[in-house]
Design a protein around this motif. Structure first.
Motif, mmCIF file in Angstrom:
data_model
loop_
_atom_site.group_PDB
_atom_site.id
_atom_site.type_symbol
_atom_site.label_atom_id
_atom_site.label_comp_id
_atom_site.label_asym_id
_atom_site.label_seq_id
_atom_site.Cartn_x
_atom_site.Cartn_y
_atom_site.Cartn_z
ATOM 1 N N UNK A 1 0.831 -1.197 0.000
ATOM 2 C CA UNK A 1 0.000 0.000 0.000
ATOM 3 C C UNK A 1 0.868 1.251 0.000
ATOM 4 N N UNK A 2 1.992 1.192 0.713
ATOM 5 C CA UNK A 2 2.875 2.357 0.807
ATOM 6 C C UNK A 2 3.516 2.671 -0.544
ATOM 7 N N UNK A 3 4.025 1.637 -1.240
ATOM 8 C CA UNK A 3 4.640 1.892 -2.546
ATOM 9 C C UNK A 3 3.570 2.284 -3.563
ATOM 10 N N UNK A 4 2.359 1.769 -3.424
ATOM 11 C CA UNK A 4 1.269 2.155 -4.317
ATOM 12 C C UNK A 4 0.910 3.621 -4.099
ATOM 13 N N UNK A 5 0.907 4.051 -2.850
ATOM 14 C CA UNK A 5 0.635 5.449 -2.535
ATOM 15 C C UNK A 5 1.710 6.342 -3.138
ATOM 16 N N UNK A 6 2.980 5.922 -2.999
ATOM 17 C CA UNK A 6 4.079 6.695 -3.571
ATOM 18 C C UNK A 6 3.934 6.796 -5.086
ATOM 19 N N UNK A 7 3.599 5.690 -5.724
ATOM 20 C CA UNK A 7 3.434 5.687 -7.176
ATOM 21 C C UNK A 7 2.253 6.553 -7.600
ATOM 22 N N UNK A 8 1.160 6.519 -6.837
ATOM 23 C CA UNK A 8 -0.018 7.306 -7.178
ATOM 24 C C UNK A 8 0.297 8.794 -7.175
ATOM 25 N N UNK A 9 1.166 9.226 -6.290
ATOM 26 C CA UNK A 9 1.520 10.646 -6.222
ATOM 27 C C UNK A 9 2.564 11.009 -7.271
ATOM 28 N N UNK A 10 3.635 10.224 -7.357
ATOM 29 C CA UNK A 10 4.748 10.584 -8.235
ATOM 30 C C UNK A 10 4.461 10.341 -9.708
ATOM 31 N N UNK A 11 3.523 9.471 -10.032
ATOM 32 C CA UNK A 11 3.212 9.203 -11.444
ATOM 33 C C UNK A 11 2.277 10.248 -12.030
ATOM 34 N N UNK A 12 1.673 11.062 -11.170
ATOM 35 C CA UNK A 12 0.786 12.123 -11.627
ATOM 36 C C UNK A 12 1.551 13.441 -11.592
ATOM 37 N N UNK A 13 1.777 14.110 -12.733
ATOM 38 C CA UNK A 13 2.590 15.324 -12.761
ATOM 39 C C UNK A 13 2.108 16.413 -11.805
ATOM 40 N N UNK A 14 0.789 16.613 -11.721
ATOM 41 C CA UNK A 14 0.253 17.659 -10.846
ATOM 42 C C UNK A 14 0.507 17.332 -9.378
ATOM 43 N N UNK A 15 0.205 16.079 -8.988
ATOM 44 C CA UNK A 15 0.423 15.682 -7.599
ATOM 45 C C UNK A 15 1.911 15.687 -7.270
ATOM 46 N N UNK A 16 2.746 15.253 -8.205
ATOM 47 C CA UNK A 16 4.185 15.229 -7.958
ATOM 48 C C UNK A 16 4.727 16.636 -7.785
ATOM 49 N N UNK A 17 4.251 17.575 -8.603
ATOM 50 C CA UNK A 17 4.705 18.957 -8.507
ATOM 51 C C UNK A 17 4.347 19.554 -7.148
ATOM 52 N N UNK A 18 3.139 19.268 -6.689
ATOM 53 C CA UNK A 18 2.721 19.789 -5.387
ATOM 54 C C UNK A 18 3.514 19.126 -4.262
ATOM 55 N N UNK A 19 3.729 17.833 -4.381
ATOM 56 C CA UNK A 19 4.503 17.117 -3.370
ATOM 57 C C UNK A 19 5.925 17.667 -3.290
ATOM 58 N N UNK A 20 6.574 17.876 -4.438
ATOM 59 C CA UNK A 20 7.929 18.422 -4.454
ATOM 60 C C UNK A 20 7.973 19.806 -3.835
ATOM 61 N N UNK A 21 6.948 20.621 -4.115
ATOM 62 C CA UNK A 21 6.919 21.969 -3.568
ATOM 63 C C UNK A 21 6.771 21.952 -2.059
ATOM 64 N N UNK A 22 5.916 21.064 -1.559
ATOM 65 C CA UNK A 22 5.739 20.977 -0.110
ATOM 66 C C UNK A 22 7.003 20.478 0.572
ATOM 67 N N UNK A 23 7.651 19.491 -0.026
ATOM 68 C CA UNK A 23 8.880 18.955 0.567
ATOM 69 C C UNK A 23 9.988 19.993 0.569
ATOM 70 N N UNK A 24 9.977 20.887 -0.431
ATOM 71 C CA UNK A 24 11.012 21.913 -0.532
ATOM 72 C C UNK A 24 10.680 23.136 0.305
ATOM 73 N N UNK A 25 9.455 23.184 0.835
ATOM 74 C CA UNK A 25 9.063 24.329 1.641
ATOM 75 C C UNK A 25 8.696 25.541 0.824
#
Length: 371
Positions: A50-74
């Motif tokens: 479930x954890x790797x599926x969650x990671x893939x669901x976020x990182x495989x979607x450009x919009x979700x990945x962009x938001x995730x990267x922005x949050x991680x970068x502050x």
């Protein structure tokens, strides 16, 4: 549950932060092949899948990945999809109310985390009770006593008054799942899994996030702190009695009601230990067979069975320390005896039923058809 902000999805999939979508797909494919519950029978395989599926669901979607990267970068623009001038922020605070020792441990501080560019789920939940065991001797419990306790609990944040946000009056729709509380990952091209529906890791399934989270509590509306409470154990108390102090348990999240402080009275003189309780249950189990044998004139045939069971029960009681003179202890012992007798009665009735059918013989079963 760790939020999306606290998880390193790149590390979970084992890829670099500049990995392409194809690299991410291949990494997930390798992980999923090893962790899928149909293949991997390890106890934690399903959770890791479930954890790797969650990671893939976020990182495989450009919009979700962009938001995730922005949050991680502050990035201050991480919440650009929300209200103007109100970027989402978040974080977390606290831990196990008893995790630092009682009443304090070496790390006696409240955890604070910078919330710039992060978001926090809006998840109102009533606070849990804090349960404290107070051991008393029988004489003290009989007279009653007043006690004070210093303990750790989640208390309502004084900065945001428990709401989770200082400025915003209301929560906002989660920008990752758009308020549905779920995100989907299309895995149809990978082993034919189809579309996997996953709880949104940003709002934790609620569909709402706290806008402008409070810096003191990270948006939860509560912080871990030390509290004191004084309570009275009334005269005539016994083992297992509860003394409840309303509202002195853990504060609820995002303004929800607090739980209670619950003192559970423990009187060792009145309590059966496991061996004693088992012994009385075994003796109780034996009683219906003794009665059945006496009423059916078959006591001689059951005598060995009855004596063996009785010997086992007595052995348990002796191993547990023998008998006590406390009246409440005897009340508990009789309760265990009754529980065992109820179980024994069911078995005894089943035996009576089988004995009756056997004694009647086949002729009785055909009697109704002769006429």
């Amino acid at each position: 549950m760790a939020s999306m902000n606290d998880k390193d999805y790149y590390a979970i999939l084992g890829v670099e932060k500049d990995a392409s979508t194809e690299d991410i797909r291949k990494a997930f494919q390798q992980k999923a092949r090893k962790l899928h519950p149909d293949v991997n029978k390890a106890p934690d395989a399903e959770e890791k899948f479930k954890e790797v599926s969650e990671a893939y669901a976020v990182l495989s979607d450009p919009e979700k990945r962009s938001r995730y990267d922005a949050m991680r970068a502050g990035s201050p623009f991480a919440g650009a999809t929300g209200s103007a001038g109100s970027p989402y922020a978040g974080g977390y605070g606290g831990g196990d109310p008893f995790g630092w020792g009682f009443p304090f441990g070496s790390n006696g501080y409240t955890r604070r985390t910078s919330t710039r560019g992060r978001s926090r789920s809006y998840n109102p939940r009533v606070g849990a009770d804090v349960v404290f065991d107070l051991t008393l001797d029988a004489a003290t419990a009989e007279k009653g006593v007043s006690r004070g306790v210093t303990y750790q609990r989640y208390a309502a944040c004084e900065v945001c008054h428990g709401k989770g946000s200082v400025q915003a009056e209301h929560s906002e729709t989660c920008p990752t799942c758009h308020g549905t509380g779920r995100i989907s990952a299309d895995l149809s091209g990978i082993f034919g899994f189809g579309v996997m529906d996953i709880k949104c890791p940003e709002c934790e399934g609620t569909g709402r996030v706290v806008a402008d989270p409070c810096e003191a509590c990270g948006g939860s509306g509560r912080v871990l702190t030390a509290s004191e409470v004084v309570f009275n154990v009334p005269a005539g108390s016994h083992d297992g009695d509860l003394v409840r102090v309303k509202g002195m348990g853990n504060a609820g999240t995002n303004g929800s009601a607090a739980g209670d402080f619950v003192c559970r009275v423990v009187v060792p003189e009145e309590r059966l230990n496991p061996y004693q309780a088992s012994g009385f249950r075994v003796l109780g189990f034996d009683l219906p067979f003794l009665v059945f044998g006496a009423l059916s004139n078959s006591l001689a045939g059951l005598l060995v069975f009855i004596l063996v069971i009785a010997a086992v029960g007595v052995a348990f009681i002796v191993r547990g320390g023998g008998l006590k003179t406390n009246s409440r202890w005897w009340r508990n012992a009789l309760a265990s005896l009754g529980n065992g007798a109820a179980n024994g009665l069911l078995i005894a009735l089943l035996m009576v039923s089988m004995f009756s059918c056997t004694a009647a013989g086949p002729g009785v079963r055909y009697y109704g058809y002769i006429w």
